[in-house]
Design an enzyme around this catalytic site. Structure first.
Site, PDB file in Angstrom:
ATOM      1  N   GLY A  33       0.837  -1.197   0.000  1.00 21.96           N
ATOM      2  CA  GLY A  33       0.000   0.000   0.000  1.00 21.96           C
ATOM      3  C   GLY A  33       0.869   1.243   0.000  1.00 21.96           C
ATOM      4  N   GLY A  34       0.291   2.331   0.499  1.00 18.43           N
ATOM      5  CA  GLY A  34       1.023   3.596   0.526  1.00 18.43           C
ATOM      6  C   GLY A  34       2.256   3.530   1.393  1.00 18.43           C
ATOM      7  N   GLY A  42      27.030  12.714 -27.841  1.00 18.15           N
ATOM      8  CA  GLY A  42      26.448  13.361 -26.661  1.00 18.15           C
ATOM      9  C   GLY A  42      26.884  12.675 -25.389  1.00 18.15           C
ATOM     10  CB  ALA A  43      27.525   9.143 -24.559  1.00 20.64           C
TER      11      ALA A  43
HETATM   12  C1  HXC Z   1      -3.714  -4.429  12.076  1.00 21.98           C
HETATM   13  C2  HXC Z   1      -2.668  -6.298  11.317  1.00 21.98           C
HETATM   14  C3  HXC Z   1      -2.445  -5.681  10.074  1.00 21.98           C
HETATM   15  C4  HXC Z   1      -2.914  -4.378   9.892  1.00 21.98           C
HETATM   16  C5  HXC Z   1      -1.608  -7.649  10.006  1.00 21.98           C
HETATM   17  N1  HXC Z   1      -2.132  -7.516  11.218  1.00 21.98           N
HETATM   18  N2  HXC Z   1      -1.790  -6.534   9.277  1.00 21.98           N
HETATM   19  N3  HXC Z   1      -3.306  -5.670  12.302  1.00 21.98           N
HETATM   20  N4  HXC Z   1      -3.541  -3.778  10.926  1.00 21.98           N
HETATM   21  N5  HXC Z   1      -2.715  -3.718   8.748  1.00 21.98           N
HETATM   22  C6  HXC Z   1      -2.134  -8.500  12.304  1.00 21.98           C
HETATM   23  C7  HXC Z   1      -2.986  -9.698  12.012  1.00 21.98           C
HETATM   24  O1  HXC Z   1      -4.305  -9.449  12.435  1.00 21.98           O
HETATM   25  C8  HXC Z   1      -2.313 -10.756  12.876  1.00 21.98           C
HETATM   26  O2  HXC Z   1      -2.703 -10.575  14.213  1.00 21.98           O
HETATM   27  C9  HXC Z   1      -0.857 -10.380  12.788  1.00 21.98           C
HETATM   28  O3  HXC Z   1      -0.831  -9.014  12.382  1.00 21.98           O
HETATM   29  C10 HXC Z   1      -0.096 -11.176  11.763  1.00 21.98           C
HETATM   30  O4  HXC Z   1      -0.834 -11.151  10.563  1.00 21.98           O
HETATM   31  P1  HXC Z   1      -1.097 -12.487   9.719  1.00 21.98           P
HETATM   32  O5  HXC Z   1      -2.105 -12.147   8.683  1.00 21.98           O
HETATM   33  O6  HXC Z   1      -1.404 -13.612  10.633  1.00 21.98           O
HETATM   34  O7  HXC Z   1       0.329 -12.737   9.107  1.00 21.98           O
HETATM   35  P2  HXC Z   1       0.733 -13.229   7.664  1.00 21.98           P
HETATM   36  O8  HXC Z   1      -0.080 -14.457   7.310  1.00 21.98           O
HETATM   37  O9  HXC Z   1       2.207 -13.344   7.669  1.00 21.98           O
HETATM   38  O10 HXC Z   1       0.284 -12.078   6.669  1.00 21.98           O
HETATM   39  C11 HXC Z   1       0.876 -10.809   6.731  1.00 21.98           C
HETATM   40  C12 HXC Z   1       0.125  -9.809   5.835  1.00 21.98           C
HETATM   41  C13 HXC Z   1      -1.389  -9.821   6.215  1.00 21.98           C
HETATM   42  C14 HXC Z   1       0.290 -10.213   4.394  1.00 21.98           C
HETATM   43  C15 HXC Z   1       0.759  -8.455   6.055  1.00 21.98           C
HETATM   44  O11 HXC Z   1      -1.520  -9.688   7.624  1.00 21.98           O
HETATM   45  C16 HXC Z   1      -2.118  -8.714   5.559  1.00 21.98           C
HETATM   46  O12 HXC Z   1      -2.485  -8.808   4.392  1.00 21.98           O
HETATM   47  N6  HXC Z   1      -2.423  -7.679   6.328  1.00 21.98           N
HETATM   48  C17 HXC Z   1      -3.176  -6.551   5.848  1.00 21.98           C
HETATM   49  C18 HXC Z   1      -2.344  -5.745   4.892  1.00 21.98           C
HETATM   50  C19 HXC Z   1      -3.053  -4.508   4.468  1.00 21.98           C
HETATM   51  O13 HXC Z   1      -3.987  -4.559   3.639  1.00 21.98           O
HETATM   52  N7  HXC Z   1      -2.664  -3.398   5.066  1.00 21.98           N
HETATM   53  C20 HXC Z   1      -3.242  -2.126   4.758  1.00 21.98           C
HETATM   54  C21 HXC Z   1      -2.477  -1.691   3.484  1.00 21.98           C
HETATM   55  S1  HXC Z   1      -2.954  -0.129   2.985  1.00 21.98           S
HETATM   56  P3  HXC Z   1      -2.675 -11.751  15.272  1.00 21.98           P
HETATM   57  O14 HXC Z   1      -3.321 -11.160  16.475  1.00 21.98           O
HETATM   58  O15 HXC Z   1      -3.455 -12.875  14.650  1.00 21.98           O
HETATM   59  O16 HXC Z   1      -1.258 -12.114  15.493  1.00 21.98           O
HETATM   60  C22 HXC Z   1      -1.863   0.825   3.718  1.00 21.98           C
HETATM   61  C23 HXC Z   1      -2.129   2.210   3.459  1.00 21.98           C
HETATM   62  C24 HXC Z   1      -0.978   3.049   3.862  1.00 21.98           C
HETATM   63  O17 HXC Z   1      -0.984   0.438   4.369  1.00 21.98           O
HETATM   64  C25 HXC Z   1      -1.229   4.366   3.262  1.00 21.98           C
HETATM   65  C26 HXC Z   1      -0.152   5.336   3.532  1.00 21.98           C
HETATM   66  C27 HXC Z   1      -0.410   6.564   2.750  1.00 21.98           C
END
Ligand code: HXC
Length: 510
Positions: free
Chosen positions: A169-170, A404-405
């Site tokens: 993501g961002g 040019g290079a």
């Molecule tokens: C809160 C989160 C989290 C999140 C993971 N966890 N991502 N909690 N916010 N964004 C937590 C899970 O609930 C889990 O908690 C623990 O972290 C581990 O995650 P798992 O899914 O069990 O691990 P894994 O299978 O290794 O997968 C990792 C992952 C997946 C691929 C990162 O967790 C995932 O897809 N997370 C969401 C990613 C996402 O969409 N993020 C937002 C992106 S947008 P427990 O309690 O079970 O241990 C963004 C915008 C930023 O970031 C913008 C900036 C401008």
């Protein structure tokens, strides 16, 4: 008092456990170290001083008020690398997947502010599920606060990102604005939208690794500057890189003890350039022979291999090297190599790192894909970067410097301080064959005549002396003496002062 001390230690121990033993084990099972183990490897022993160990999030949605782990998913502070100050943050995947909350962001911002104030690099170890989903816009705001600091710190203190897990993501945009990004093979990835979104929107089937793994970003996209086998290697290589870098834009490059004679003569260089001008040779041989102890730290080794960029030391002092590589695409400039080298030149100039340019370039790569891709604009980046750079600039033309290079590659006309050439240098508008075919188009049917014309052109122009006569080349040097000549040149430039006219900022062709 003893009870109070025990309570402090209990709280510390609790914070050090992050998301708990089960999640630490899960992290290890993925071949990843924990946030704290990583800092132990990155920093000198016992040098880490932690900030904000007891910071906890303030979120009350989704029952979050019942789960407020100390530290909030990121370990921050400062320490030293070979005795030199650095600020660090290390995201803890065992706490809410290392996701970024408002307070998590504040911790990162605090060390970035301190780094800028105190003039020391920031190293971020990224391992995060992105924005903390439970916090919504507060998390997005936290990211933007980090972004703003990345921008303000750019060109003030070196910023290094190591991607050691997910980065999606961002969230990718903070690393993207730092000076160097390194990835760990097979356990890290970076993308703006993940494979599922890609499938929904474009119907492409792609794995996370293919979309944003270390191989993709070091070989195809050039988002990352290097990839390492595992956490341990990545962290030790970051230590090695930091040794080359100044702490900030006002300090000089570090001076390391050196055990290599600056006058070292390298007879092998006298035969490095093959007799046949179309036979390639490995420019890295020259780089290794010039460097103190043959130590060269390459940046973007796997991308645009027709140009080499990296750091070496001469008489213990860091020098940035840009070199055409005749082994790949004959060392020509194209879109990718121009972008790669331009960014490197600008980094060096921002941080007062002198530039050594090794030239063997037959020109820009022709073709529709280059023109449609905007080679004019991208090539101009490199031209612009060299022309605006005020650091000491030493250039050595080993063989071809065409068209040019020739101008682009840190020529005299772009304020090159020392412009050297080997006797094998050919400085001309283009190669002899191409030139005669244009000049004597009417004689093209007569192979003998054309051959004679080509030989005549070679004799007259395929050498460094026409340029040397005009003062565009300061000296034609013996290849085996190159290290000595280049060391002496940089030594004489140590107090160089050059300023560009005042401007708010330039308008480099982005
Ligand atoms: C809160 C989160 C989290 C999140 C993971 N966890 N991502 N909690 N916010 N964004 C937590 C899970 O609930 C889990 O908690 C623990 O972290 C581990 O995650 P798992 O899914 O069990 O691990 P894994 O299978 O290794 O997968 C990792 C992952 C997946 C691929 C990162 O967790 C995932 O897809 N997370 C969401 C990613 C996402 O969409 N993020 C937002 C992106 S947008 P427990 O309690 O079970 O241990 C963004 C915008 C930023 O970031 C913008 C900036 C401008």
């Amino acid at each position: 008092m003893k009870d109070i001390l025990n309570e402090l230690e209990r709280r510390r121990e609790n914070a050090r456990m992050g998301g708990g033993a089960r999640r630490i084990e899960a992290q290890h099972k993925k071949g990843k170290l924990t946030a704290r183990e990583r800092l132990d490897l990155l920093l000198d022993e016992d040098s880490f001083e932690e900030f904000d160990m007891f910071v906890a999030h303030r979120c009350t949605e989704f029952g979050m008020e019942k789960d407020r782990p100390a530290g909030d998913g990121v370990v921050t502070g400062w320490g030293t690398i070979n005795g030199r100050l650095v600020y660090v943050f290390s995201q803890d995947f065992t706490v809410f997947g290392g996701s970024l909350s408002e307070t998590h962001a504040q911790k990162i911002c605090k060390i970035m502010d301190m780094a800028m104030q105190n003039g020391a690099p920031v190293i971020g170890l990224n391992d995060s599920g992105g924005a903390r989903i439970q916090e919504g816009v507060a998390s997005l705001a936290g990211y933007a606060e980090v972004f703003q600091r990345n921008i303000m710190a750019s060109g003030v203190v070196p910023q290094i990102s190591v991607i050691m897990g997910p980065c999606a993501g961002g969230a990718v945009y903070s690393p993207a604005m730092t000076d160097f990004i390194f990835m760990v093979k097979d356990s890290s990835y970076m993308f703006v939208t993940g494979p599922d979104v890609v499938k929904t929107v474009t119907n492409e089937e792609v794995t996370a690794e293919e979309l944003g793994g270390a191989s993709t970003h070091t070989k195809k996209s050039s988002v990352a500057d290097g990839a390492f086998e595992n956490d341990v290697e990545a962290l030790s290589e970051v230590r090695r890189l930091v040794d080359f870098l100044p702490l900030n834009n006002r300090s000089k490059v570090p001076v390391r003890p050196f055990f290599d004679d600056p006058d070292r003569v390298e007879p092998a260089l006298d035969t490095l350039v093959p007799d046949n001008p179309n036979t390639p040779y490995d420019m890295k041989e020259l780089i290794f022979k010039l460097a103190d102890e043959g130590d060269f730290y390459e940046i973007q080794e796997a991308f645009a291999k027709n140009i080499i960029t990296g750091f070496l030391r001469l008489e213990g002092r860091t020098v940035g090297v840009v070199a055409n590589q005749p082994m790949v695409l004959a060392g020509c400039l194209d879109i990718d190599s121009s972008r790669k080298a331009a960014r490197f030149v600008r980094f060096c100039d921002a941080f007062e790192i002198p530039l050594l340019t090794l030239v063997d370039v037959p020109g820009f790569l022709p073709g529709t894909s280059q023109e449609y891709g905007g080679v004019i604009k991208h090539g101009a980046k490199l031209l612009f970067a060299y022309g605006e750079a005020t650091v000491p600039k030493v250039t050595l033309i080993t063989r071809k410097a065409y068209g040019g290079a020739y101008d682009v590659m840190s020529s005299k006309h772009l304020r090159g301080d020392f412009n050297y050439a080997w006797p094998s240098a050919e400085i001309a508008v283009m190669g002899a064959k191409g030139a005669t075919e244009i000049l004597y188009r009417s004689e093209l049917g007569d192979a003998e005549k054309i051959a004679a014309r080509t030989a005549d052109y070679e004799k007259r122009f395929a050498n460094p002396f026409v340029a040397a006569e005009k003062g565009f080349i300061d000296e034609v040097i013996t290849p085996s003496a190159s290290r000595r000549r280049i060391c002496r040149a940089f030594a004489s430039l140590r107090n160089k002062q050059q300023q560009n006219p005042w401007k708010k900022h330039d308008n480099i062709p982005l």
